[in-house]
Motif scaffolding. Structure first.
Motif, PDB file in Angstrom:
ATOM      1  N   THR A   1       0.837  -1.194   0.000  1.00 34.38           N
ATOM      2  CA  THR A   1       0.000   0.000   0.000  1.00 34.38           C
ATOM      3  C   THR A   1       0.878   1.253   0.000  1.00 34.38           C
ATOM      4  OG1 THR A   1      -0.100   0.013   2.413  1.00 34.38           O
ATOM      5  CG2 THR A   1      -1.865  -1.138   1.248  1.00 34.38           C
ATOM      6  N   PRO A   2       0.437   2.336  -0.651  1.00 36.24           N
ATOM      7  CA  PRO A   2       1.261   3.540  -0.710  1.00 36.24           C
ATOM      8  C   PRO A   2       1.271   4.353   0.572  1.00 36.24           C
ATOM      9  CG  PRO A   2      -0.769   3.892  -1.897  1.00 36.24           C
ATOM     10  CD  PRO A   2      -0.761   2.452  -1.468  1.00 36.24           C
ATOM     11  N   MET A   3       0.371   4.024   1.512  1.00 33.29           N
ATOM     12  CA  MET A   3       0.244   4.837   2.707  1.00 33.29           C
ATOM     13  C   MET A   3      -0.267   3.981   3.851  1.00 33.29           C
ATOM     14  SD  MET A   3      -1.954   8.291   2.696  1.00 33.29           S
ATOM     15  CE  MET A   3      -2.851   8.707   4.128  1.00 33.29           C
ATOM     16  N   CYS A   4       0.188   4.265   5.063  1.00 31.58           N
ATOM     17  CA  CYS A   4      -0.341   3.580   6.244  1.00 31.58           C
ATOM     18  C   CYS A   4      -1.716   4.134   6.577  1.00 31.58           C
ATOM     19  CB  CYS A   4       0.568   3.802   7.450  1.00 31.58           C
ATOM     20  SG  CYS A   4       2.136   2.981   7.353  1.00 31.58           S
ATOM     21  N   LYS A   5      -2.520   3.344   7.260  1.00 25.05           N
ATOM     22  CA  LYS A   5      -3.797   3.849   7.745  1.00 25.05           C
ATOM     23  C   LYS A   5      -3.541   4.942   8.766  1.00 25.05           C
ATOM     24  CE  LYS A   5      -6.557  -0.327   7.353  1.00 25.05           C
ATOM     25  NZ  LYS A   5      -7.338  -1.316   8.100  1.00 25.05           N
ATOM     26  N   PRO A   6      -4.377   5.967   8.795  1.00 23.82           N
ATOM     27  CA  PRO A   6      -4.197   7.000   9.824  1.00 23.82           C
ATOM     28  C   PRO A   6      -4.277   6.389  11.213  1.00 23.82           C
ATOM     29  CG  PRO A   6      -5.772   7.704   8.160  1.00 23.82           C
ATOM     30  CD  PRO A   6      -5.463   6.261   7.892  1.00 23.82           C
ATOM     31  N   GLY A   7      -3.332   6.772  12.060  1.00 24.91           N
ATOM     32  CA  GLY A   7      -3.324   6.284  13.421  1.00 24.91           C
ATOM     33  C   GLY A   7      -2.447   5.072  13.642  1.00 24.91           C
ATOM     34  N   THR A   8      -1.924   4.442  12.548  1.00 20.24           N
ATOM     35  CA  THR A   8      -1.086   3.267  12.728  1.00 20.24           C
ATOM     36  C   THR A   8       0.390   3.585  12.586  1.00 20.24           C
ATOM     37  OG1 THR A   8      -1.280   2.698  10.395  1.00 20.24           O
ATOM     38  CG2 THR A   8      -2.865   1.717  11.911  1.00 20.24           C
ATOM     39  N   GLY A   9       0.724   4.662  11.915  1.00 15.51           N
ATOM     40  CA  GLY A   9       2.124   5.028  11.727  1.00 15.51           C
ATOM     41  C   GLY A   9       2.542   6.067  12.744  1.00 15.51           C
ATOM     42  N   THR A  10       3.555   6.827  12.391  1.00 17.88           N
ATOM     43  CA  THR A  10       4.012   7.906  13.260  1.00 17.88           C
ATOM     44  C   THR A  10       2.988   9.032  13.213  1.00 17.88           C
ATOM     45  OG1 THR A  10       6.276   7.340  12.704  1.00 17.88           O
ATOM     46  CG2 THR A  10       5.908   9.485  13.703  1.00 17.88           C
ATOM     47  N   GLU A  11       2.506   9.434  14.348  1.00 17.00           N
ATOM     48  CA  GLU A  11       1.512  10.498  14.409  1.00 17.00           C
ATOM     49  C   GLU A  11       2.181  11.854  14.213  1.00 17.00           C
ATOM     50  OE1 GLU A  11      -1.806  10.240  14.677  1.00 17.00           O
ATOM     51  OE2 GLU A  11      -1.536   8.090  14.549  1.00 17.00           O
ATOM     52  N   ALA A  12       1.572  12.704  13.423  1.00 20.45           N
ATOM     53  CA  ALA A  12       2.072  14.062  13.238  1.00 20.45           C
ATOM     54  C   ALA A  12       1.654  14.896  14.441  1.00 20.45           C
ATOM     55  CB  ALA A  12       1.512  14.654  11.949  1.00 20.45           C
ATOM     56  N   GLU A  13       2.624  15.316  15.215  1.00 18.53           N
ATOM     57  CA  GLU A  13       2.344  16.100  16.410  1.00 18.53           C
ATOM     58  C   GLU A  13       2.897  17.499  16.233  1.00 18.53           C
ATOM     59  OE1 GLU A  13       3.887  14.101  19.793  1.00 18.53           O
ATOM     60  OE2 GLU A  13       2.867  12.225  19.337  1.00 18.53           O
ATOM     61  N   ASP A  14       2.388  18.436  17.031  1.00 11.41           N
ATOM     62  CA  ASP A  14       2.839  19.812  16.930  1.00 11.41           C
ATOM     63  C   ASP A  14       4.294  19.970  17.340  1.00 11.41           C
ATOM     64  OD1 ASP A  14       0.356  20.552  16.046  1.00 11.41           O
ATOM     65  OD2 ASP A  14      -0.368  21.098  18.049  1.00 11.41           O
ATOM     66  N   ASP A  15       4.771  19.134  18.260  1.00  6.65           N
ATOM     67  CA  ASP A  15       6.136  19.273  18.741  1.00  6.65           C
ATOM     68  C   ASP A  15       7.133  18.415  17.965  1.00  6.65           C
ATOM     69  OD1 ASP A  15       5.147  16.895  19.660  1.00  6.65           O
ATOM     70  OD2 ASP A  15       6.023  17.071  21.659  1.00  6.65           O
ATOM     71  N   GLU A  16       6.697  17.815  16.866  1.00  5.14           N
ATOM     72  CA  GLU A  16       7.593  16.999  16.064  1.00  5.14           C
ATOM     73  C   GLU A  16       8.603  17.884  15.336  1.00  5.14           C
ATOM     74  OE1 GLU A  16       7.465  13.647  12.544  1.00  5.14           O
ATOM     75  OE2 GLU A  16       5.621  14.556  13.230  1.00  5.14           O
ATOM     76  N   GLU A  17       9.793  17.366  15.166  1.00  2.00           N
ATOM     77  CA  GLU A  17      10.875  18.125  14.555  1.00  2.00           C
ATOM     78  C   GLU A  17      10.634  18.323  13.055  1.00  2.00           C
ATOM     79  OE1 GLU A  17      15.659  17.668  13.797  1.00  2.00           O
ATOM     80  OE2 GLU A  17      14.671  16.387  15.242  1.00  2.00           O
ATOM     81  N   GLU A  18      10.837  19.561  12.604  1.00  5.26           N
ATOM     82  CA  GLU A  18      10.725  19.858  11.177  1.00  5.26           C
ATOM     83  C   GLU A  18      12.017  19.461  10.483  1.00  5.26           C
ATOM     84  OE1 GLU A  18       9.560  23.839  10.290  1.00  5.26           O
ATOM     85  OE2 GLU A  18       7.907  23.804  11.693  1.00  5.26           O
ATOM     86  N   LEU A  19      11.923  19.231   9.189  1.00  5.40           N
ATOM     87  CA  LEU A  19      13.099  18.881   8.404  1.00  5.40           C
ATOM     88  C   LEU A  19      13.993  20.105   8.232  1.00  5.40           C
ATOM     89  CD1 LEU A  19      11.483  16.715   5.587  1.00  5.40           C
ATOM     90  CD2 LEU A  19      12.733  15.913   7.573  1.00  5.40           C
ATOM     91  N   SER A  20      15.272  19.851   7.995  1.00  6.29           N
ATOM     92  CA  SER A  20      16.196  20.962   7.728  1.00  6.29           C
ATOM     93  C   SER A  20      15.857  21.592   6.380  1.00  6.29           C
ATOM     94  CB  SER A  20      17.634  20.454   7.727  1.00  6.29           C
ATOM     95  OG  SER A  20      17.833  19.582   6.624  1.00  6.29           O
TER      96      SER A  20
END
Length: 95
Positions: free
Chosen positions: A12-31
């Motif tokens: 599958t091209p994408m994980c189901k929402p809620g099963t992978g890494t959750e996008a959180e507000d405090d997650e590190e942004e890419l350089s």
């Protein structure tokens, strides 16, 4: 994306929402450089999505993060690349 050699493909091209890494507000942004690579990869995927209905939803979700991509967004793009590795050819048959 570094998917050379014996990298496994995914079904599958994408994980189901809620099963992978959750996008959180405090997650590190890419350089800055990695953000540019993320945008370039997503732009190439947008070009592919014109003809491939199997990836349109995934590309829409990847495009949502182009302004401020995070580590989980990069992981999603790599997963998409692994999907494409296993589905290099996609055909639609209209009768």
């Amino acid at each position: 994306m570094g998917l050379k050699g014996n990298t496994n493909s995914v079904v599958t091209p994408m994980c189901k929402p809620g099963t992978g890494t959750e996008a959180e507000d405090d997650e590190e942004e890419l350089s800055k450089g990695d953000s540019t690579r993320y945008r370039a990869g997503t732009a190439r995927a947008i070009y592919l999505a014109q003809d491939r209905t199997d990836i349109k939803f995934t590309i829409k979700e990847l495009s949502r993060s182009m302004s401020k991509p995070k580590l989980s967004d990069w992981d999603a793009l790599v997963r998409f690349g692994r999907y494409l590795k296993g589905k290099e050819c996609h055909r639609q048959l209209f009768e």
